[in-house]
Write a protein that holds these residues in place. Structure first.
Motif, mmCIF file in Angstrom:
data_model
loop_
_atom_site.group_PDB
_atom_site.id
_atom_site.type_symbol
_atom_site.label_atom_id
_atom_site.label_comp_id
_atom_site.label_asym_id
_atom_site.label_seq_id
_atom_site.Cartn_x
_atom_site.Cartn_y
_atom_site.Cartn_z
ATOM 1 N N CYS A 117 1.118 -1.369 0.123
ATOM 2 C CA CYS A 117 0.068 -0.766 0.594
ATOM 3 C C CYS A 117 0.674 1.488 0.147
ATOM 4 O O CYS A 117 1.950 1.249 0.817
ATOM 5 N N ALA A 118 0.673 2.019 -1.313
ATOM 6 C CA ALA A 118 1.185 3.387 -0.376
ATOM 7 C C ALA A 118 0.644 4.389 -1.447
ATOM 8 O O ALA A 118 -0.762 4.478 -2.113
ATOM 9 N N ASP A 119 0.565 5.946 -0.570
ATOM 10 C CA ASP A 119 -0.320 7.333 -1.118
ATOM 11 C C ASP A 119 0.945 7.720 -2.145
ATOM 12 O O ASP A 119 1.762 8.128 -1.820
ATOM 13 N N ILE A 120 0.316 7.748 -3.318
ATOM 14 C CA ILE A 120 1.334 8.587 -4.732
ATOM 15 C C ILE A 120 0.082 9.424 -5.270
ATOM 16 O O ILE A 120 -0.750 9.956 -5.368
ATOM 17 N N VAL A 121 0.962 11.359 -4.998
ATOM 18 C CA VAL A 121 0.562 11.563 -4.992
ATOM 19 C C VAL A 121 1.553 12.839 -6.029
ATOM 20 O O VAL A 121 2.389 12.482 -5.877
ATOM 21 N N GLY A 122 1.000 14.271 -6.373
ATOM 22 C CA GLY A 122 1.477 15.017 -7.572
ATOM 23 C C GLY A 122 1.654 14.922 -8.562
ATOM 24 O O GLY A 122 0.934 13.830 -9.386
ATOM 25 N N ASP A 123 2.811 15.457 -8.802
ATOM 26 C CA ASP A 123 2.946 14.865 -10.748
ATOM 27 C C ASP A 123 3.420 12.860 -10.471
ATOM 28 O O ASP A 123 2.891 12.641 -11.461
ATOM 29 N N ASP A 150 2.602 10.532 -13.803
ATOM 30 C CA ASP A 150 2.800 9.576 -14.186
ATOM 31 C C ASP A 150 1.801 8.701 -14.627
ATOM 32 O O ASP A 150 2.336 7.410 -15.057
ATOM 33 N N LEU A 151 1.862 8.369 -12.884
ATOM 34 C CA LEU A 151 1.229 6.666 -12.898
ATOM 35 C C LEU A 151 -0.028 6.252 -13.635
ATOM 36 O O LEU A 151 -0.379 5.481 -13.917
ATOM 37 N N GLU A 152 -0.685 7.473 -13.834
ATOM 38 C CA GLU A 152 -2.727 8.308 -14.607
ATOM 39 C C GLU A 152 -1.558 7.236 -15.856
ATOM 40 O O GLU A 152 -2.138 6.329 -16.641
ATOM 41 N N ILE A 153 -0.512 7.455 -16.998
ATOM 42 C CA ILE A 153 0.004 8.221 -18.037
ATOM 43 C C ILE A 153 0.040 6.482 -17.800
ATOM 44 O O ILE A 153 0.035 6.089 -18.802
ATOM 45 N N LEU A 154 0.900 5.448 -17.274
ATOM 46 C CA LEU A 154 1.284 4.441 -16.844
ATOM 47 C C LEU A 154 0.578 3.357 -17.961
ATOM 48 O O LEU A 154 0.243 2.643 -18.364
ATOM 49 N N GLU A 155 -0.408 3.349 -16.761
ATOM 50 C CA GLU A 155 -1.983 2.734 -16.480
ATOM 51 C C GLU A 155 -2.507 2.221 -17.491
ATOM 52 O O GLU A 155 -3.188 2.356 -18.447
ATOM 53 N N VAL A 156 -3.248 4.086 -18.141
ATOM 54 C CA VAL A 156 -3.769 4.450 -19.572
ATOM 55 C C VAL A 156 -2.930 4.047 -20.686
ATOM 56 O O VAL A 156 -3.015 3.125 -21.856
ATOM 57 N N SER A 157 -1.794 3.819 -20.716
ATOM 58 C CA SER A 157 -0.088 3.673 -21.970
ATOM 59 C C SER A 157 -0.489 1.813 -21.930
ATOM 60 O O SER A 157 0.055 1.283 -22.929
ATOM 61 N N LEU A 158 -0.519 1.786 -20.690
ATOM 62 C CA LEU A 158 -0.237 0.274 -20.519
ATOM 63 C C LEU A 158 -1.587 -0.563 -20.544
ATOM 64 O O LEU A 158 -1.878 -1.839 -20.751
ATOM 65 N N GLY A 159 -2.997 0.170 -21.229
ATOM 66 C CA GLY A 159 -4.335 -0.688 -21.337
ATOM 67 C C GLY A 159 -4.806 -0.548 -19.741
ATOM 68 O O GLY A 159 -6.252 -1.207 -20.130
ATOM 69 N N ILE A 160 -4.387 -0.678 -18.694
ATOM 70 C CA ILE A 160 -4.832 -1.295 -17.894
ATOM 71 C C ILE A 160 -6.315 -0.350 -17.202
ATOM 72 O O ILE A 160 -7.087 -1.629 -16.768
ATOM 73 N N ARG A 207 -6.986 -2.733 -10.956
ATOM 74 C CA ARG A 207 -5.683 -1.441 -11.397
ATOM 75 C C ARG A 207 -4.272 -1.613 -10.856
ATOM 76 O O ARG A 207 -3.547 -1.725 -11.231
ATOM 77 N N ASP A 208 -4.912 -1.519 -9.595
ATOM 78 C CA ASP A 208 -3.781 -1.414 -8.741
ATOM 79 C C ASP A 208 -3.044 -2.447 -8.470
ATOM 80 O O ASP A 208 -1.973 -2.799 -8.591
#
Length: 111
Positions: free
Chosen positions: A14-20, A24-34, A44-45
């Protein structure tokens, strides 16, 4: 649908990811089609972590092959991830560096 492990060892990450980094995480998820294949945030996680662990495993094997060190120290490994020694491997290094950067920035936040 993500298969759930119903037997054997279980480890929750478990980790809280904030800010940039969150962007970046959202972009990776979209680019991988997750986003398209996961039915829930939990799925998704799970898919994201599974792919990150596969990439990390490959990076460790590459490091071992290049350095000859069987059990690398974290600091030396992350430093190696952040270097661009070989121009022909730039695309591979960038994707592995992204995972290394993510893990480096969030390792202390994991529970």
């Amino acid at each position: 649908m993500v298969k759930k492990n119903t037997s054997g060892p279980v480890r929750r990450v478990c980790a809280d990811i904030v800010g940039d980094d969150a962007v970046d995480l959202e972009i990776l998820e979209v680019s991988l089609g997750i986003q398209r294949i996961a039915k829930s945030k939990s799925d998704r996680d799970g898919l994201l972590i599974k792919s990150a662990l596969l990439a990390l495993g490959r990076a460790v094997e590459d490091y071992r092959a290049e350095s000859g060190v069987k059990h690398p120290e974290y600091e030396a490994f992350v430093e190696w991830l952040n270097t661009d020694k070989k121009p022909q491997d730039a695309v591979k290094t960038d994707s592995v560096t992204a995972v290394g950067h993510f893990l480096d920035n969030h390792a202390t936040e994991a529970v």
